[in-house]
Structures are given as C-alpha cells and as structure tokens.
Design a protein around this motif. Structure first.
Motif, PDB file in Angstrom:
ATOM      1  N   ALA A  18      -5.306  -5.732  -2.715  1.00  0.00           N
ATOM      2  CA  ALA A  18      -6.461  -5.412  -2.237  1.00  0.00           C
ATOM      3  C   ALA A  18      -7.452  -6.843  -1.895  1.00  0.00           C
ATOM      4  CB  ALA A  18      -7.283  -4.688  -3.207  1.00  0.00           C
ATOM      5  N   GLU A  19      -7.341  -7.814  -2.815  1.00  0.00           N
ATOM      6  CA  GLU A  19      -7.776  -9.115  -2.595  1.00  0.00           C
ATOM      7  C   GLU A  19      -6.968 -10.035  -2.108  1.00  0.00           C
ATOM      8  OE1 GLU A  19     -10.936  -9.258  -3.020  1.00  0.00           O
ATOM      9  OE2 GLU A  19     -11.016  -6.987  -3.520  1.00  0.00           O
ATOM     10  N   ASP A  20      -5.649  -9.776  -1.532  1.00  0.00           N
ATOM     11  CA  ASP A  20      -4.902 -10.729  -0.919  1.00  0.00           C
ATOM     12  C   ASP A  20      -4.447 -10.290   0.551  1.00  0.00           C
ATOM     13  OD1 ASP A  20      -2.982 -12.572  -0.832  1.00  0.00           O
ATOM     14  OD2 ASP A  20      -1.536 -11.770  -2.324  1.00  0.00           O
ATOM     15  N   HIS A  21      -3.150 -10.357   0.774  1.00  0.00           N
ATOM     16  CA  HIS A  21      -2.975  -9.974   2.248  1.00  0.00           C
ATOM     17  C   HIS A  21      -3.234  -8.617   2.872  1.00  0.00           C
ATOM     18  CE1 HIS A  21       0.422  -8.026   0.765  1.00  0.00           C
ATOM     19  NE2 HIS A  21       1.051  -9.324   0.211  1.00  0.00           N
ATOM     20  N   ARG A  22      -3.099  -7.609   1.910  1.00  0.00           N
ATOM     21  CA  ARG A  22      -3.666  -6.215   2.296  1.00  0.00           C
ATOM     22  C   ARG A  22      -2.564  -5.672   3.190  1.00  0.00           C
ATOM     23  NH1 ARG A  22      -9.508  -3.703   2.697  1.00  0.00           N
ATOM     24  NH2 ARG A  22     -10.147  -4.359   0.659  1.00  0.00           N
ATOM     25  N   LEU A  23      -1.277  -6.141   3.118  1.00  0.00           N
ATOM     26  CA  LEU A  23      -0.258  -5.717   3.932  1.00  0.00           C
ATOM     27  C   LEU A  23       0.623  -4.592   3.107  1.00  0.00           C
ATOM     28  CD1 LEU A  23       0.983  -8.693   5.872  1.00  0.00           C
ATOM     29  CD2 LEU A  23      -0.671  -7.062   6.560  1.00  0.00           C
ATOM     30  N   ILE A  24       1.028  -3.513   3.847  1.00  0.00           N
ATOM     31  CA  ILE A  24       2.099  -2.578   3.063  1.00  0.00           C
ATOM     32  C   ILE A  24       3.112  -2.398   4.146  1.00  0.00           C
ATOM     33  CG2 ILE A  24       2.376  -0.074   2.307  1.00  0.00           C
ATOM     34  CD1 ILE A  24      -0.461  -0.255   1.446  1.00  0.00           C
ATOM     35  N   GLY A  25       4.453  -2.235   3.671  1.00  0.00           N
ATOM     36  CA  GLY A  25       5.413  -2.285   4.692  1.00  0.00           C
ATOM     37  C   GLY A  25       5.827  -0.690   4.591  1.00  0.00           C
ATOM     38  N   MET A  26       5.710   0.203   5.506  1.00  0.00           N
ATOM     39  CA  MET A  26       6.158   1.417   5.468  1.00  0.00           C
ATOM     40  C   MET A  26       7.510   1.687   6.058  1.00  0.00           C
ATOM     41  SD  MET A  26       3.270   2.982   4.597  1.00  0.00           S
ATOM     42  CE  MET A  26       3.733   4.772   4.747  1.00  0.00           C
ATOM     43  N   VAL A  27       8.249   2.038   5.177  1.00  0.00           N
ATOM     44  CA  VAL A  27       9.451   2.684   5.551  1.00  0.00           C
ATOM     45  C   VAL A  27       9.978   3.917   5.273  1.00  0.00           C
ATOM     46  CG1 VAL A  27      10.574   0.296   5.329  1.00  0.00           C
ATOM     47  CG2 VAL A  27      10.278   1.648   3.189  1.00  0.00           C
ATOM     48  N   LEU A  28      11.417   4.398   5.989  1.00  0.00           N
ATOM     49  CA  LEU A  28      11.600   5.942   5.949  1.00  0.00           C
ATOM     50  C   LEU A  28      12.710   5.740   4.969  1.00  0.00           C
ATOM     51  CD1 LEU A  28      11.208   8.608   7.281  1.00  0.00           C
ATOM     52  CD2 LEU A  28      13.121   8.032   8.755  1.00  0.00           C
ATOM     53  N   LEU A  29      12.391   6.799   3.943  1.00  0.00           N
ATOM     54  CA  LEU A  29      13.766   7.005   3.199  1.00  0.00           C
ATOM     55  C   LEU A  29      14.791   7.691   3.994  1.00  0.00           C
ATOM     56  CD1 LEU A  29      11.535   8.895   0.451  1.00  0.00           C
ATOM     57  CD2 LEU A  29      12.848   6.551   0.300  1.00  0.00           C
ATOM     58  N   LYS A  30      16.049   7.652   3.327  1.00  0.00           N
ATOM     59  CA  LYS A  30      17.260   7.941   4.023  1.00  0.00           C
ATOM     60  C   LYS A  30      18.098   8.653   3.242  1.00  0.00           C
ATOM     61  CE  LYS A  30      19.789   4.548   5.733  1.00  0.00           C
ATOM     62  NZ  LYS A  30      20.810   3.519   6.008  1.00  0.00           N
ATOM     63  N   GLY A  31      19.038   9.562   3.801  1.00  0.00           N
ATOM     64  CA  GLY A  31      20.144  10.363   2.686  1.00  0.00           C
ATOM     65  C   GLY A  31      19.276  11.405   1.724  1.00  0.00           C
ATOM     66  N   ASP A  32      20.076  11.444   0.628  1.00  0.00           N
ATOM     67  CA  ASP A  32      19.547  12.331  -0.223  1.00  0.00           C
ATOM     68  C   ASP A  32      18.730  11.900  -1.361  1.00  0.00           C
ATOM     69  OD1 ASP A  32      19.545  14.828  -1.722  1.00  0.00           O
ATOM     70  OD2 ASP A  32      21.489  14.323  -2.872  1.00  0.00           O
ATOM     71  N   TRP A  33      17.458  11.177  -0.566  1.00  0.00           N
ATOM     72  CA  TRP A  33      16.570  10.708  -1.429  1.00  0.00           C
ATOM     73  C   TRP A  33      15.809  11.247  -2.441  1.00  0.00           C
ATOM     74  CZ3 TRP A  33      11.606  12.951  -1.326  1.00  0.00           C
ATOM     75  CH2 TRP A  33      11.469  13.792  -0.397  1.00  0.00           C
ATOM     76  N   GLU A  34      15.700  12.826  -2.490  1.00  0.00           N
ATOM     77  CA  GLU A  34      14.940  13.785  -3.501  1.00  0.00           C
ATOM     78  C   GLU A  34      15.380  13.426  -5.112  1.00  0.00           C
ATOM     79  OE1 GLU A  34      15.181  16.271   0.240  1.00  0.00           O
ATOM     80  OE2 GLU A  34      16.422  14.756  -0.647  1.00  0.00           O
ATOM     81  N   HIS A  35      16.748  13.093  -5.199  1.00  0.00           N
ATOM     82  CA  HIS A  35      17.360  13.208  -6.412  1.00  0.00           C
ATOM     83  C   HIS A  35      16.938  11.739  -7.093  1.00  0.00           C
ATOM     84  CE1 HIS A  35      19.489  16.721  -6.207  1.00  0.00           C
ATOM     85  NE2 HIS A  35      19.961  16.403  -5.011  1.00  0.00           N
ATOM     86  N   ASP A  36      16.466  10.913  -6.300  1.00  0.00           N
ATOM     87  CA  ASP A  36      16.102   9.343  -6.977  1.00  0.00           C
ATOM     88  C   ASP A  36      14.787   9.012  -6.625  1.00  0.00           C
ATOM     89  OD1 ASP A  36      16.640   7.245  -8.653  1.00  0.00           O
ATOM     90  OD2 ASP A  36      17.360   6.185  -6.826  1.00  0.00           O
ATOM     91  N   TYR A  37      14.040   9.954  -6.154  1.00  0.00           N
ATOM     92  CA  TYR A  37      12.624   9.559  -5.504  1.00  0.00           C
ATOM     93  C   TYR A  37      11.771   8.570  -6.480  1.00  0.00           C
ATOM     94  CZ  TYR A  37       7.864   9.622  -3.734  1.00  0.00           C
ATOM     95  OH  TYR A  37       6.527   9.151  -3.243  1.00  0.00           O
ATOM     96  N   TYR A  38      11.734   8.676  -7.795  1.00  0.00           N
ATOM     97  CA  TYR A  38      11.132   7.886  -8.764  1.00  0.00           C
ATOM     98  C   TYR A  38      12.024   6.796  -9.305  1.00  0.00           C
ATOM     99  CZ  TYR A  38       7.870  11.612  -8.941  1.00  0.00           C
ATOM    100  OH  TYR A  38       6.678  12.641  -8.467  1.00  0.00           O
ATOM    101  N   GLY A  39      13.125   6.565  -8.550  1.00  0.00           N
ATOM    102  CA  GLY A  39      13.820   5.411  -8.681  1.00  0.00           C
ATOM    103  C   GLY A  39      13.969   4.422  -7.499  1.00  0.00           C
ATOM    104  N   HIS A  40      15.100   4.291  -6.916  1.00  0.00           N
ATOM    105  CA  HIS A  40      15.258   3.514  -5.829  1.00  0.00           C
ATOM    106  C   HIS A  40      16.158   4.174  -4.786  1.00  0.00           C
ATOM    107  CE1 HIS A  40      13.741   0.794  -8.862  1.00  0.00           C
ATOM    108  NE2 HIS A  40      13.278  -0.133  -8.017  1.00  0.00           N
ATOM    109  N   PRO A  41      15.730   5.092  -4.492  1.00  0.00           N
ATOM    110  CA  PRO A  41      16.406   5.711  -3.103  1.00  0.00           C
ATOM    111  C   PRO A  41      16.799   4.930  -1.948  1.00  0.00           C
ATOM    112  CG  PRO A  41      14.239   6.702  -3.207  1.00  0.00           C
ATOM    113  CD  PRO A  41      14.559   5.919  -4.455  1.00  0.00           C
ATOM    114  N   ASP A  42      17.724   5.251  -0.986  1.00  0.00           N
ATOM    115  CA  ASP A  42      18.028   4.425   0.077  1.00  0.00           C
ATOM    116  C   ASP A  42      17.096   4.256   1.017  1.00  0.00           C
ATOM    117  OD1 ASP A  42      20.559   3.379  -1.091  1.00  0.00           O
ATOM    118  OD2 ASP A  42      21.520   5.060   0.105  1.00  0.00           O
TER     119      ASP A  42
END
Length: 217
Positions: A41-65
């Motif tokens: 918030a007090e820095d660059h304020r940039l967020i990289g939006m990326v799309l999840l792929k594959g079977d992301w539901e089983h690892d959403y709170y981890g590191h899905p592809d």
C-alpha cells in the motif's frame, strides 16, 4: 517499463484475466492477501493477476499451478474496512511473464519479466472495425448495439483501449480470455477468431445455443 519492479506479489484466481487499461474491483478478505495489500500500500501498489490452471481446487491454499503470462495492475483506489479487509480498484498496467516464484511470505510473489503489448499493434483499419462490430452484434445481440454506441461513438474508444475492454468484459470463458491475453500483438485477430468460432458453435444446436450477453457498457 524499466521503472517497474522485478518482484511483484501474485494474486491467482480461477476466473479473472486482467487486461491493460481495464479497471478491476476487488474485495480482499483472505488474511494472506490482506497482508499483501498492506505490504504494498505504501510502495509500488502493483498486483500481478494470474489465472489458475488445472486441478487448482485441491491445493488452493497451497501453491496450485498458474499460467505463466499474467497482467499486473496498480491500485488506484483503496479502502480498508474495520475488520481488516480491503476494497480496491486495480487498473490494468502491463502483461508480464513469471520467471520464478518466491515463497518466503504468506502470499505468492514472483520474479517477472515485463512484456507489454505495443498499443500500435492493437490498432485496426475501418474494415476490421466493421468486422468486429458485426461479429459483436451477431454474438451478443441488441446489448452490443447499445454498448458499441456508448463505447465507440460516445466515449471514443479505439485500438488498444477498445480491444482490451472487450477482451475483459465479453462473456467468454477464462481460457479464451487467457488465450487473448497471451496473443499480445495478435490480440485483434485472436478476438475476431474467438467470436467467429463462438458464432459458428452456436449454429450447431442446443449445445452451443447459449450466447454472450454480458458486455458491460
């Protein structure tokens, strides 16, 4: 783009593909992403939006592809709610490619290579403009006529602004939108192909009968 940071936070979602010059409202409620917003918030304020792929539901709170190509946006409006959540507006800035992920925080970060699309490459002549208009009217129906009047005739959107707006707002599935994002300099031709395919698919029968009607003005 030399002034943009090499490392940015990544916000992966299963159904959102951001494009440059498009505004995306977000409600941030997960603790890890609230921390992300607090950190930038007090820095660059940039967020990289990326799309999840594959079977992301089983690892959403981890590191899905993730898909490697995303679009970063800059926070232009930010409101912190009393319970610590955030409402914000993200304005699409530039495409990027993930070079490697960093996993030293609660939220995901990446070392990225910026690969902005040349706005001039998304320009088109009158013939292409007319083809796009006709495809939209066929695919979307009457709402497209009203939206075209608002976007093109009243607001004067042309070229990159118009194409990116349509790619973001049209009722297409996330994979189609990801394809449009990755098309970069070929985005105009890709959008025409996607719309043509959708129209032809609809002619096949009930399985393709559902049209897009969510073009936002």
């Amino acid at each position: 783009m030399s002034s943009l940071p090499e490392i940015i936070p990544i916000f992966p979602l299963p159904n959102v593909v951001l494009f440059p010059d498009v505004e995306l409202p977000l409600h941030i409620f997960e603790p890890r992403y609230c921390q992300m917003v607090t950190d930038i918030a007090e820095d660059h304020r940039l967020i990289g939006m990326v799309l999840l792929k594959g079977d992301w539901e089983h690892d959403y709170y981890g590191h899905p592809d993730l898909f490697e190509i995303g679009c970063a946006g800059k926070i232009t409006r930010l409101v912190q709610l009393p319970d610590g959540r955030f409402n914000l507006i993200l304005n699409g800035l530039s495409e990027f490619r993930i070079e490697r992920e960093l996993r030293d925080r609660s939220y995901r970060q990446a070392d990225v290579r910026w690969c902005p699309t040349d706005a001039e490459a998304l320009g088109f002549d009158l013939a292409a403009m007319e083809k796009l208009r006709q495809l939209l009217f066929t695919y979307v129906g009457k709402p497209a006529q009203e939206a075209w009047h608002s976007l093109v005739e009243e607001r004067g959107l042309r070229g990159a602004e118009l194409i990116n707006f349509l790619c973001f707002h049209l009722d297409l599935n996330p994979i189609e939108k990801q394809t449009l994002l990755e098309a970069r300099d070929e985005r105009v031709a890709c959008l025409l192909d996607v719309l043509t395919f959708r129209i032809e698919e609809r002619k096949l029968g009930p399985g393709g009968a559902k049209g897009g009607s969510d073009l936002v003005q």
